[in-house]
Design a protein around this motif. Structure first.
Motif, PDB file in Angstrom:
ATOM      1  N   HIS A   1      31.045  35.618  60.302  1.00 44.86           N
ATOM      2  CA  HIS A   1      31.159  36.870  60.209  1.00 44.86           C
ATOM      3  C   HIS A   1      32.530  37.120  59.373  1.00 44.86           C
ATOM      4  N   LEU A   2      33.421  36.340  60.039  1.00 43.39           N
ATOM      5  CA  LEU A   2      34.783  36.225  59.242  1.00 43.39           C
ATOM      6  C   LEU A   2      34.982  35.648  57.947  1.00 43.39           C
ATOM      7  N   VAL A   3      34.088  34.712  57.647  1.00 41.27           N
ATOM      8  CA  VAL A   3      33.898  34.095  56.392  1.00 41.27           C
ATOM      9  C   VAL A   3      33.464  35.539  55.428  1.00 41.27           C
ATOM     10  N   TRP A   4      32.441  36.246  55.769  1.00 41.56           N
ATOM     11  CA  TRP A   4      31.948  37.292  55.052  1.00 41.56           C
ATOM     12  C   TRP A   4      33.081  38.391  54.890  1.00 41.56           C
ATOM     13  N   LEU A   5      33.584  38.641  55.883  1.00 40.44           N
ATOM     14  CA  LEU A   5      34.903  39.816  55.814  1.00 40.44           C
ATOM     15  C   LEU A   5      35.824  39.253  54.853  1.00 40.44           C
ATOM     16  N   ALA A   6      36.321  37.686  54.966  1.00 40.68           N
ATOM     17  CA  ALA A   6      37.300  37.378  53.979  1.00 40.68           C
ATOM     18  C   ALA A   6      36.893  37.500  52.602  1.00 40.68           C
ATOM     19  N   THR A   7      35.398  37.240  52.443  1.00 36.96           N
ATOM     20  CA  THR A   7      35.050  37.092  50.904  1.00 36.96           C
ATOM     21  C   THR A   7      35.072  38.716  50.419  1.00 36.96           C
ATOM     22  N   LEU A   8      34.890  39.522  51.429  1.00 36.27           N
ATOM     23  CA  LEU A   8      34.965  40.999  51.009  1.00 36.27           C
ATOM     24  C   LEU A   8      36.312  41.414  50.657  1.00 36.27           C
ATOM     25  N   VAL A   9      37.315  41.256  51.619  1.00 38.89           N
ATOM     26  CA  VAL A   9      38.555  41.589  51.580  1.00 38.89           C
ATOM     27  C   VAL A   9      39.205  40.925  50.453  1.00 38.89           C
ATOM     28  N   ILE A  10      39.041  39.581  50.070  1.00 36.36           N
ATOM     29  CA  ILE A  10      39.681  38.835  48.904  1.00 36.36           C
ATOM     30  C   ILE A  10      39.164  39.621  47.655  1.00 36.36           C
ATOM     31  N   GLY A  11      37.763  39.897  47.911  1.00 37.82           N
ATOM     32  CA  GLY A  11      37.387  40.648  46.396  1.00 37.82           C
ATOM     33  C   GLY A  11      37.859  41.696  45.967  1.00 37.82           C
ATOM     34  N   ILE A  12      37.980  42.608  47.136  1.00 37.79           N
ATOM     35  CA  ILE A  12      38.524  43.837  46.807  1.00 37.79           C
ATOM     36  C   ILE A  12      40.123  43.858  46.342  1.00 37.79           C
ATOM     37  N   ALA A  13      40.559  42.944  47.309  1.00 32.24           N
ATOM     38  CA  ALA A  13      42.089  42.684  46.947  1.00 32.24           C
ATOM     39  C   ALA A  13      42.354  42.318  45.419  1.00 32.24           C
ATOM     40  N   GLY A  14      41.683  41.539  45.275  1.00 30.82           N
ATOM     41  CA  GLY A  14      41.774  40.792  43.825  1.00 30.82           C
ATOM     42  C   GLY A  14      41.390  41.662  42.772  1.00 30.82           C
ATOM     43  N   SER A  15      40.185  42.579  42.855  1.00 28.01           N
ATOM     44  CA  SER A  15      40.016  43.543  41.982  1.00 28.01           C
ATOM     45  C   SER A  15      41.228  44.525  41.975  1.00 28.01           C
ATOM     46  N   ALA A  16      41.424  45.001  42.853  1.00 31.88           N
ATOM     47  CA  ALA A  16      42.697  46.022  43.007  1.00 31.88           C
ATOM     48  C   ALA A  16      44.025  45.290  42.217  1.00 31.88           C
ATOM     49  N   TRP A  17      44.259  44.176  42.354  1.00 30.22           N
ATOM     50  CA  TRP A  17      45.572  43.473  41.791  1.00 30.22           C
ATOM     51  C   TRP A  17      45.172  43.383  40.111  1.00 30.22           C
ATOM     52  N   ALA A  18      43.878  42.811  39.900  1.00 29.32           N
ATOM     53  CA  ALA A  18      43.487  42.723  38.491  1.00 29.32           C
ATOM     54  C   ALA A  18      43.669  44.150  37.777  1.00 29.32           C
ATOM     55  N   ARG A  19      43.327  45.323  38.493  1.00 27.47           N
ATOM     56  CA  ARG A  19      43.220  46.463  37.638  1.00 27.47           C
ATOM     57  C   ARG A  19      44.573  46.800  37.764  1.00 27.47           C
ATOM     58  N   ARG A  20      45.488  46.459  38.444  1.00 29.21           N
ATOM     59  CA  ARG A  20      46.726  47.224  38.502  1.00 29.21           C
ATOM     60  C   ARG A  20      47.636  46.468  37.259  1.00 29.21           C
ATOM     61  N   ARG A  21      47.267  45.010  37.339  1.00 28.47           N
ATOM     62  CA  ARG A  21      47.876  44.448  36.118  1.00 28.47           C
ATOM     63  C   ARG A  21      47.370  44.786  34.922  1.00 28.47           C
ATOM     64  N   SER A  22      46.119  45.211  34.914  1.00 28.41           N
ATOM     65  CA  SER A  22      45.609  45.675  33.452  1.00 28.41           C
ATOM     66  C   SER A  22      46.328  46.841  33.095  1.00 28.41           C
ATOM     67  N   ILE A  23      46.580  47.871  34.030  1.00 26.95           N
ATOM     68  CA  ILE A  23      47.252  49.046  33.724  1.00 26.95           C
ATOM     69  C   ILE A  23      48.533  48.955  33.301  1.00 26.95           C
ATOM     70  N   ARG A  24      49.072  48.081  34.026  1.00 27.05           N
ATOM     71  CA  ARG A  24      50.578  47.764  33.703  1.00 27.05           C
ATOM     72  C   ARG A  24      50.879  46.975  32.243  1.00 27.05           C
ATOM     73  N   SER A  25      49.956  46.001  31.837  1.00 28.92           N
ATOM     74  CA  SER A  25      49.970  45.585  30.272  1.00 28.92           C
ATOM     75  C   SER A  25      49.399  46.500  29.338  1.00 28.92           C
TER      76      SER A  25
END
Length: 543
Positions: free
Chosen positions: A519-543
């Motif tokens: 279950h932690l594998v699934w949760l880690a996949t979810l958290v990493i996906g959401i965090a990565g999406s937020a980071w990529a979006r923030r980076r896109s807005i800055r650029s």
């Protein structure tokens, strides 16, 4: 567009926004859930609600479980509408905002949503809401406009249930056919499959560790087949995104010949946009998927189709998830949304797009009026009698195996409305609650996997004394509803529920650490996906 989609979602779920809990057929929410063996998939029952039960158990440590479930349901419907609009803006940008409004309406305001709400499949609707976003993520990858993280996040969110994950994986693999010069089809397919495998770890490992899959699921193939509505054959009902197996979980407007009108309007909106959508290469894979998602469940509901499906499930018990054929019609939603959005393009030479969108949206809302306000007031928040909390507290203070009477899996409580509901107790206590999983559908019993629970319930029915129950590892007996008292030590008894102490203990389930890890594998996949999406979006807005 997010505001319009949210307005539709709130219009549907409005009765749930007050105090109380969602308690309707398969939907069960309780103030608190626990990481019990059942929540980790280590009970006798097949792991149908993983990692959903794990997620609710973790979240309810901080937030009331009823609030969590209601918030996720609203979010699922909101995501369905907003995602459909985003899919149109990504794959069919010429449709503009008017097309997005039609797509959002098609995705939220349809019989599939109404029927799955009435059946209590709130977590399936969360997965349903992720499908257009998965389509957007893969389309952007193929056209070179997006990164990997949104795809990871949306597949993991859809993975709240096995069915949601399978739906999302199919949409992702179909969407790789979208033409483009961005990420390769092979890379998109490989990442989609890899994320799907990681997200499916809880229920795949639970099935192997607990050995809970059984060929007895094949017995329910006929009972769970798609159903024809009045005036419509099975194919017509499925084409109208309806036809759920349970004729009681249907909005009133779909129980008469008015269902023909509703189906005709939905298909008319889709048909109007179909020629335009077919000329747009990015939409074609979704349209093909929609056709397949309607035809295959219709074929599976025929005599030969039922026989073939039953033989398949007996051979491969893990495929029991296929027996509810109508739920796979969710795969048609992205294609229907795109075709609906394209309708304004087809009509634009004769009707201004804004006017065309207004007429299409109004027509779709008008032919399913009772989806509003909790499907005509049938989906409402209910409150548990005080005795339930008292019984749960006693059991949680001394978690021993619990036998429950009456033996039926589905209950009817006067305080919860007229529809039956799954027993809430297994989700409220940390102890192992013995349940058979047997369902009675149309007079036919579809056996579950709970052999031990079945044996204990026979003992109770035969009037076994406390010593015999003790030898069979029963710690508590709970009687839900009014019933004659048992000849056992009483801990709590009122008009709604009674608790009796036996004192038996059960063997601790093996593999708990393994299941928590998966279950932690699934949760880690979810958290990493959401965090990565937020980071990529923030980076896109800055650029």
């Amino acid at each position: 567009m997010p505001a319009y989609a949210l307005a539709l979602a709130l219009l549907v779920t409005a009765p749930l926004l007050g105090p109380g809990y969602l308690l309707l057929r398969d939907a069960v929410s309780t103030p608190r859930s626990h990481l019990s063996d059942a929540a980790l998939g280590l009970s006798e029952a097949a792991p149908r609600a993983l990692p959903q039960d794990f997620a609710i158990a973790v979240a309810s440590w901080a937030v009331d479980g009823g609030v969590v479930v209601k918030a996720l349901l609203v979010a699922g419907l909101w995501l369905a509408g907003w995602g459909a609009a985003r899919l149109v803006s990504t794959a069919l940008p010429a449709a503009g905002v008017p097309g997005e409004f039609v797509a959002a309406t098609v995705a939220v305001w349809n019989p599939y949503v109404a029927e799955r709400l009435l059946q209590g499949h709130w977590s399936l609707l969360v997965g349903y809401g992720c499908l257009p976003w998965v389509g957007v993520a893969v389309t952007r990858l193929r056209t070179g406009l997006g990164g990997w993280w949104p795809l990871v996040a949306w597949i993991a969110v859809a993975g709240l249930t096995p069915t949601g994950l399978m739906l999302a994986a199919v949409v992702a693999l179909v969407a790789v056919a979208v033409p483009g010069t961005g990420r390769s089809r092979r890379a998109c397919a490989a990442v989609s499959l890899a994320v799907a495998v990681l997200s499916s770890a809880p229920w795949l490992v639970a099935s192997a560790a607990a050995g809970s899959l059984s060929s007895t699921q094949a017995t329910g193939v006929t009972a769970f087949a798609a159903r024809a509505e009045p005036g419509l054959g099975t194919l017509g009902s499925l084409a109208g995104l309806a036809g759920i197996w349970n004729g009681q979980a249907v909005p009133d407007s779909r129980t008469t010949l008015f269902a023909v009108v509703g189906t005709a309007v939905l298909l008319a909106v889709v048909a109007l946009g179909l020629p335009t959508a077919l000329r747009t290469p990015a939409t074609v894979p979704f349209l093909v998927l929609a056709a397949v998602a309607v035809v295959l469940p219709a074929v599976a509901a025929t005599g030969p189709g039922l026989a073939a499906l039953e033989a398949l499930i007996r051979t491969v018990p893990g495929l029991g998830v296929l027996r509810d054929g109508q739920k796979w019609v969710a795969l048609a939603a992205p294609g229907y949304a795109l075709a609906g959005g394209a309708a304004v393009l087809t009509l634009r030479r004769r009707v201004p797009p804004v006017a065309a969108a207004a007429v299409c949206c109004a027509a779709l809302l008008a032919v399913l009026p009772d989806l509003a306000w909790g499907v005509g007031g049938k989906v409402v928040a209910v409150r548990y009698p005080p005795g339930w909390a008292a019984v749960a507290a006693e059991i949680n203070a001394d978690p021993r195996p619990v036998a429950v009477l009456p033996p039926d899996v589905m209950r009817e409580f006067a305080w919860a409305g007229t529809a039956p509901v799954l027993d809430p107790l297994p989700r409220w206590v940390s102890a192992d609650v013995l349940t058979t999983g047997d369902l009675v559908i149309g007079g036919q019993t579809v056996p579950g996997e709970g052999t031990r629970a079945r044996a204990v319930q026979r003992l109770l029915a035969d009037g076994a004394d406390s010593d015999e129950l003790l030898r069979n590892g029963v710690g508590w007996v709970v009687v839900e509803g009014a019933a004659a008292p048992l000849d056992l030590p009483v801990v709590h008894r009122d008009a709604d529920i009674a608790l009796y102490r036996v004192g038996g203990t059960g063997a601790p389930a093996p593999h708990r650490a393994l299941m928590i890890a998966t279950h932690l594998v699934w949760l880690a996949t979810l958290v990493i996906g959401i965090a990565g999406s937020a980071w990529a979006r923030r980076r896109s807005i800055r650029s």
